[in-house]
Design an enzyme around this catalytic site. Structure first.
Site, PDB file in Angstrom:
ATOM      1  N   SER A 124      46.017  37.323  46.084  1.00 21.78           N
ATOM      2  CA  SER A 124      45.438  36.154  45.419  1.00 21.78           C
ATOM      3  C   SER A 124      45.462  34.956  46.348  1.00 21.78           C
ATOM      4  O   SER A 124      46.360  34.836  47.202  1.00 21.78           O
ATOM      5  CB  SER A 124      46.274  35.847  44.179  1.00 21.78           C
ATOM      6  OG  SER A 124      45.998  34.571  43.684  1.00 21.78           O
ATOM      7  N   TYR A 148      54.962  34.723  39.914  1.00 20.37           N
ATOM      8  CA  TYR A 148      53.772  35.570  40.060  1.00 20.37           C
ATOM      9  C   TYR A 148      53.291  35.554  41.519  1.00 20.37           C
ATOM     10  O   TYR A 148      53.079  36.609  42.132  1.00 20.37           O
ATOM     11  CB  TYR A 148      52.649  35.085  39.128  1.00 20.37           C
ATOM     12  CG  TYR A 148      51.289  35.639  39.496  1.00 20.37           C
ATOM     13  CD1 TYR A 148      50.979  36.971  39.260  1.00 20.37           C
ATOM     14  CD2 TYR A 148      50.317  34.841  40.106  1.00 20.37           C
ATOM     15  CE1 TYR A 148      49.738  37.492  39.621  1.00 20.37           C
ATOM     16  CE2 TYR A 148      49.078  35.347  40.469  1.00 20.37           C
ATOM     17  CZ  TYR A 148      48.791  36.677  40.223  1.00 20.37           C
ATOM     18  OH  TYR A 148      47.571  37.189  40.587  1.00 20.37           O
ATOM     19  N   LYS A 152      53.052  38.513  44.774  1.00 19.13           N
ATOM     20  CA  LYS A 152      51.905  38.820  45.655  1.00 19.13           C
ATOM     21  C   LYS A 152      52.334  38.728  47.118  1.00 19.13           C
ATOM     22  O   LYS A 152      52.016  39.598  47.938  1.00 19.13           O
ATOM     23  CB  LYS A 152      50.751  37.853  45.387  1.00 19.13           C
ATOM     24  CG  LYS A 152      50.102  38.015  44.024  1.00 19.13           C
ATOM     25  CD  LYS A 152      49.399  39.361  43.899  1.00 19.13           C
ATOM     26  CE  LYS A 152      48.930  39.647  42.503  1.00 19.13           C
ATOM     27  NZ  LYS A 152      48.594  41.044  42.260  1.00 19.13           N
TER      28      LYS A 152
HETATM   29  P1  NAD Z   1      44.256  42.615  34.108  1.00 18.52           P
HETATM   30  O1  NAD Z   1      45.521  42.238  33.418  1.00 18.52           O
HETATM   31  O2  NAD Z   1      43.008  42.595  33.326  1.00 18.52           O
HETATM   32  O3  NAD Z   1      44.417  44.056  34.779  1.00 18.52           O
HETATM   33  C1  NAD Z   1      45.647  44.555  35.249  1.00 18.52           C
HETATM   34  C2  NAD Z   1      45.846  45.929  34.632  1.00 18.52           C
HETATM   35  O4  NAD Z   1      47.084  46.484  35.085  1.00 18.52           O
HETATM   36  C3  NAD Z   1      45.900  45.905  33.093  1.00 18.52           C
HETATM   37  O5  NAD Z   1      44.956  46.816  32.587  1.00 18.52           O
HETATM   38  C4  NAD Z   1      47.331  46.342  32.766  1.00 18.52           C
HETATM   39  O6  NAD Z   1      47.397  47.078  31.552  1.00 18.52           O
HETATM   40  C5  NAD Z   1      47.704  47.157  33.994  1.00 18.52           C
HETATM   41  N1  NAD Z   1      49.145  47.226  34.297  1.00 18.52           N
HETATM   42  C6  NAD Z   1      50.017  46.194  34.421  1.00 18.52           C
HETATM   43  N2  NAD Z   1      51.236  46.660  34.720  1.00 18.52           N
HETATM   44  C7  NAD Z   1      51.134  48.013  34.811  1.00 18.52           C
HETATM   45  C8  NAD Z   1      52.058  49.059  35.079  1.00 18.52           C
HETATM   46  N3  NAD Z   1      53.351  48.813  35.301  1.00 18.52           N
HETATM   47  N4  NAD Z   1      51.604  50.331  35.084  1.00 18.52           N
HETATM   48  C9  NAD Z   1      50.304  50.611  34.834  1.00 18.52           C
HETATM   49  N5  NAD Z   1      49.394  49.659  34.556  1.00 18.52           N
HETATM   50  C10 NAD Z   1      49.811  48.379  34.542  1.00 18.52           C
HETATM   51  O7  NAD Z   1      44.144  41.680  35.394  1.00 18.52           O
HETATM   52  P2  NAD Z   1      42.914  41.464  36.392  1.00 18.52           P
HETATM   53  O8  NAD Z   1      42.424  40.079  36.194  1.00 18.52           O
HETATM   54  O9  NAD Z   1      41.989  42.590  36.317  1.00 18.52           O
HETATM   55  O10 NAD Z   1      43.702  41.478  37.772  1.00 18.52           O
HETATM   56  C11 NAD Z   1      43.826  42.650  38.556  1.00 18.52           C
HETATM   57  C12 NAD Z   1      44.707  42.342  39.752  1.00 18.52           C
HETATM   58  O11 NAD Z   1      44.117  41.274  40.499  1.00 18.52           O
HETATM   59  C13 NAD Z   1      46.120  41.893  39.401  1.00 18.52           C
HETATM   60  O12 NAD Z   1      47.013  42.439  40.342  1.00 18.52           O
HETATM   61  C14 NAD Z   1      46.046  40.392  39.549  1.00 18.52           C
HETATM   62  O13 NAD Z   1      47.301  39.824  39.848  1.00 18.52           O
HETATM   63  C15 NAD Z   1      45.071  40.239  40.702  1.00 18.52           C
HETATM   64  N6  NAD Z   1      44.392  38.949  40.700  1.00 18.52           N
HETATM   65  C16 NAD Z   1      43.734  38.547  39.576  1.00 18.52           C
HETATM   66  C17 NAD Z   1      43.117  37.301  39.565  1.00 18.52           C
HETATM   67  C18 NAD Z   1      42.424  36.821  38.317  1.00 18.52           C
HETATM   68  O14 NAD Z   1      42.216  35.619  38.178  1.00 18.52           O
HETATM   69  N7  NAD Z   1      42.007  37.667  37.395  1.00 18.52           N
HETATM   70  C19 NAD Z   1      43.161  36.480  40.696  1.00 18.52           C
HETATM   71  C20 NAD Z   1      43.806  36.935  41.835  1.00 18.52           C
HETATM   72  C21 NAD Z   1      44.425  38.182  41.828  1.00 18.52           C
HETATM   73  C1  UD1 Z   2      45.170  30.184  38.281  1.00 16.92           C
HETATM   74  C2  UD1 Z   2      46.583  30.505  38.673  1.00 16.92           C
HETATM   75  C3  UD1 Z   2      46.595  31.113  40.059  1.00 16.92           C
HETATM   76  C4  UD1 Z   2      45.656  32.317  40.132  1.00 16.92           C
HETATM   77  C5  UD1 Z   2      44.262  31.835  39.738  1.00 16.92           C
HETATM   78  C6  UD1 Z   2      43.232  32.923  39.802  1.00 16.92           C
HETATM   79  C7  UD1 Z   2      47.879  28.767  37.470  1.00 16.92           C
HETATM   80  C8  UD1 Z   2      48.749  27.561  37.620  1.00 16.92           C
HETATM   81  N1  UD1 Z   2      47.389  29.283  38.626  1.00 16.92           N
HETATM   82  O1  UD1 Z   2      44.723  29.245  39.173  1.00 16.92           O
HETATM   83  O2  UD1 Z   2      47.898  31.519  40.415  1.00 16.92           O
HETATM   84  O3  UD1 Z   2      45.646  32.849  41.433  1.00 16.92           O
HETATM   85  O4  UD1 Z   2      44.331  31.319  38.405  1.00 16.92           O
HETATM   86  O5  UD1 Z   2      43.133  33.568  38.608  1.00 16.92           O
HETATM   87  O6  UD1 Z   2      47.665  29.284  36.380  1.00 16.92           O
HETATM   88  N2  UD1 Z   2      41.760  23.861  33.862  1.00 16.92           N
HETATM   89  C9  UD1 Z   2      41.512  22.945  32.870  1.00 16.92           C
HETATM   90  N3  UD1 Z   2      41.681  23.315  31.566  1.00 16.92           N
HETATM   91  C10 UD1 Z   2      42.096  24.578  31.209  1.00 16.92           C
HETATM   92  C11 UD1 Z   2      42.352  25.519  32.229  1.00 16.92           C
HETATM   93  C12 UD1 Z   2      42.191  25.119  33.547  1.00 16.92           C
HETATM   94  O7  UD1 Z   2      41.128  21.798  33.150  1.00 16.92           O
HETATM   95  O8  UD1 Z   2      42.251  24.851  29.999  1.00 16.92           O
HETATM   96  C13 UD1 Z   2      41.507  23.488  35.273  1.00 16.92           C
HETATM   97  C14 UD1 Z   2      42.707  23.631  36.184  1.00 16.92           C
HETATM   98  O9  UD1 Z   2      43.430  22.429  36.233  1.00 16.92           O
HETATM   99  C15 UD1 Z   2      42.013  23.980  37.510  1.00 16.92           C
HETATM  100  C16 UD1 Z   2      40.764  24.741  37.095  1.00 16.92           C
HETATM  101  O10 UD1 Z   2      40.528  24.384  35.739  1.00 16.92           O
HETATM  102  O11 UD1 Z   2      41.602  22.796  38.166  1.00 16.92           O
HETATM  103  C17 UD1 Z   2      40.904  26.250  37.190  1.00 16.92           C
HETATM  104  O12 UD1 Z   2      42.062  26.653  36.478  1.00 16.92           O
HETATM  105  P1  UD1 Z   2      42.427  28.206  36.268  1.00 16.92           P
HETATM  106  O13 UD1 Z   2      41.241  28.921  35.760  1.00 16.92           O
HETATM  107  O14 UD1 Z   2      43.680  28.268  35.469  1.00 16.92           O
HETATM  108  O15 UD1 Z   2      42.689  28.740  37.752  1.00 16.92           O
HETATM  109  P2  UD1 Z   2      43.665  28.165  38.888  1.00 16.92           P
HETATM  110  O16 UD1 Z   2      44.411  26.973  38.444  1.00 16.92           O
HETATM  111  O17 UD1 Z   2      42.887  28.042  40.138  1.00 16.92           O
END
Ligand code: NAD
Ligand code: UD1
Length: 338
Positions: A124, A148, A152
């Site tokens: 991330s 979290y 990572k």
């Molecule tokens: P998500 O929660 O939708 O998907 C993660 C999946 O992993 C879920 O289906 C959950 O049931 C499964 N899971 C969790 N722990 C497990 C375990 N111990 N064994 C088996 N399955 C397990 O999340 P996502 O948004 O699809 O994210 C996927 C990956 O990308 C994650 O590692 C997350 O940290 C990373 N990531 C997500 C974002 C984001 O904003 N969505 C941003 C940066 C990185």
């Molecule tokens: C969040 C996570 C970050 C993760 C990223 C990607 C936090 C503190 N950080 O970041 O670790 O890697 O998501 O999924 O949660 N905002 C509002 N109102 C809301 C929600 C958000 O104004 O209800 C603003 C936030 O201040 C920010 C932007 O929207 O400026 C995006 O927020 P968000 O979607 O939560 O993502 P990140 O903060 O970038």
């Protein structure tokens, strides 16, 4: 080629399964459904018209993971499974460390036992902490500001140590910026349990009438309109980034690291306006205090992925808002029936 997708029933995993199936990979999904529903995978099958194998299994249970490797000859693993809520990770850090770190260690041990040494890991942009300049390049200093993010960073370091010990491993660390949007079919998308923490799922629940208004966390940042700026990337572009990473992994590159972002930043108010245009709904909002731990602005330098993976994001802000809205409107309760 057979790919094991951990966390494949989740938001990014399910979209990636579609693109893998479209490219004729064989797909095996491992997910404990702790933050997802098997319905997403049923819809993946109906969208693609193709089959995938699903195992409801937990990475914390090494025997369950081993059973999958006994049943399938896996060529590479895409490792999405993990817990991802930043706020929750501050409250219950041990659960995050156990699930994300122990789960990954179990996976890596089983991969090692079966001589499967190709892995793509979901990292991330949070690993860059508060960057001193923008855009963010892959060689910027790394830091973690919450448990979290620390999971990572720790997993990135664990993977690098494994490669140092055994050069047969091939490891891609993909640092995602802010994934948003949904598949254009409107059949799969992000389905957060409870009140969303992230901006776009929150806006879409306001648009559909589930929540009354968006809280804008601060309008006094040093940004053009004072609200936070992020690099929002369409989840289908992100999924395609994984598809472009696999051929790279099969060239035995060792450890490779890529930002997956668009290179552009949008403010909170721009996202609200974009969503209003896409949904034709007024989105009420109220400016509130800054959210603790938030940074002002963050966007990627995506050039390395373009040059080495031949990948770049090409969907627009309008695509992201339109597809999120289509998913939300067609599925106001997500994958739940009511
Ligand atoms: P998500 O929660 O939708 O998907 C993660 C999946 O992993 C879920 O289906 C959950 O049931 C499964 N899971 C969790 N722990 C497990 C375990 N111990 N064994 C088996 N399955 C397990 O999340 P996502 O948004 O699809 O994210 C996927 C990956 O990308 C994650 O590692 C997350 O940290 C990373 N990531 C997500 C974002 C984001 O904003 N969505 C941003 C940066 C990185
Ligand atoms: C969040 C996570 C970050 C993760 C990223 C990607 C936090 C503190 N950080 O970041 O670790 O890697 O998501 O999924 O949660 N905002 C509002 N109102 C809301 C929600 C958000 O104004 O209800 C603003 C936030 O201040 C920010 C932007 O929207 O400026 C995006 O927020 P968000 O979607 O939560 O993502 P990140 O903060 O970038």
């Amino acid at each position: 080629m057979k790919i094991l997708v951990t966390g494949g029933a989740g938001y990014i995993g399910s979209h990636t399964c579609i693109e893998l199936l479209n490219e004729n990979y064989d797909v095996v999904v491992l997910d404990n459904l702790s933050n997802s529903s098997e319905e997403s995978l049923k819809r993946v099958k109906s969208i693609t018209g193709k089959h995938l194998e699903f195992y409801k299994a937990d990475l914390l249970d090494k025997e369950q993971v081993t059973a999958i490797f006994l049943n399938h000859k896996i060529d590479a693993v895409i490792h999405f499974a993990g817990l991802k809520a930043v706020g929750e990770s501050v409250t219950i850090p041990l659960k995050y460390f156990h699930n994300n770190i122990t789960g990954t260690l179990n996976l890596l041990e089983v991969m090692n036992d079966f001589n499967v040494k190709n892995i793509v890991f979901s990292s991330s942009a949070t690993v860059y902490g508060d960057p001193s300049s923008l855009p963010i390049k892959e060689n910027f200093p790394l830091s973690a500001t919450n448990p979290y993010g620390r999971t990572k960073l720790m997993i990135e370091e664990i993977l690098q140590d494994i490669y140092r010990s055994d050069k047969n491993w091939n490891i891609a660390l993909l640092r995602y910026f802010n994934p948003v949007g949904a598949h254009e079919s409107g059949k799969i998308g992000e389905d957060p349990f409870g009140i969303p923490n992230n901006l776009v799922p929150y806006i879409s629940q306001v648009a559909v009438g589930v929540l009354p208004r968006v809280s804008v966390y601060g309008d006094d940042y040093d940004t053009p309109d004072g609200t936070g700026v992020r690099d929002y990337i369409h989840v289908v572009d992100l999924a395609l980034g994984h598809i472009k990473t696999l051929p790279k992994l099969f060239t035995s590159p060792g450890v490779v690291i890529y930002n997956l972002g668009t290179g552009f930043g949008y403010s909170v108010l721009e996202m609200i306006k974009g969503f209003e245009a896409a949904s034709d709904k007024k989105i009420p909002y109220k400016v509130c205090e800054r959210r603790p731990g938030d940074i002002a602005a963050c966007w990627a330098d995506p050039v390395k992925a373009k040059e080495e993976l031949f990948w770049e994001a090409d969907k627009t802000l309008i695509d992201m808002c339109r597809d999120t809205w289509k998913w939300q409107k067609n599925n106001p309760n997500g994958y739940r029936e009511s």
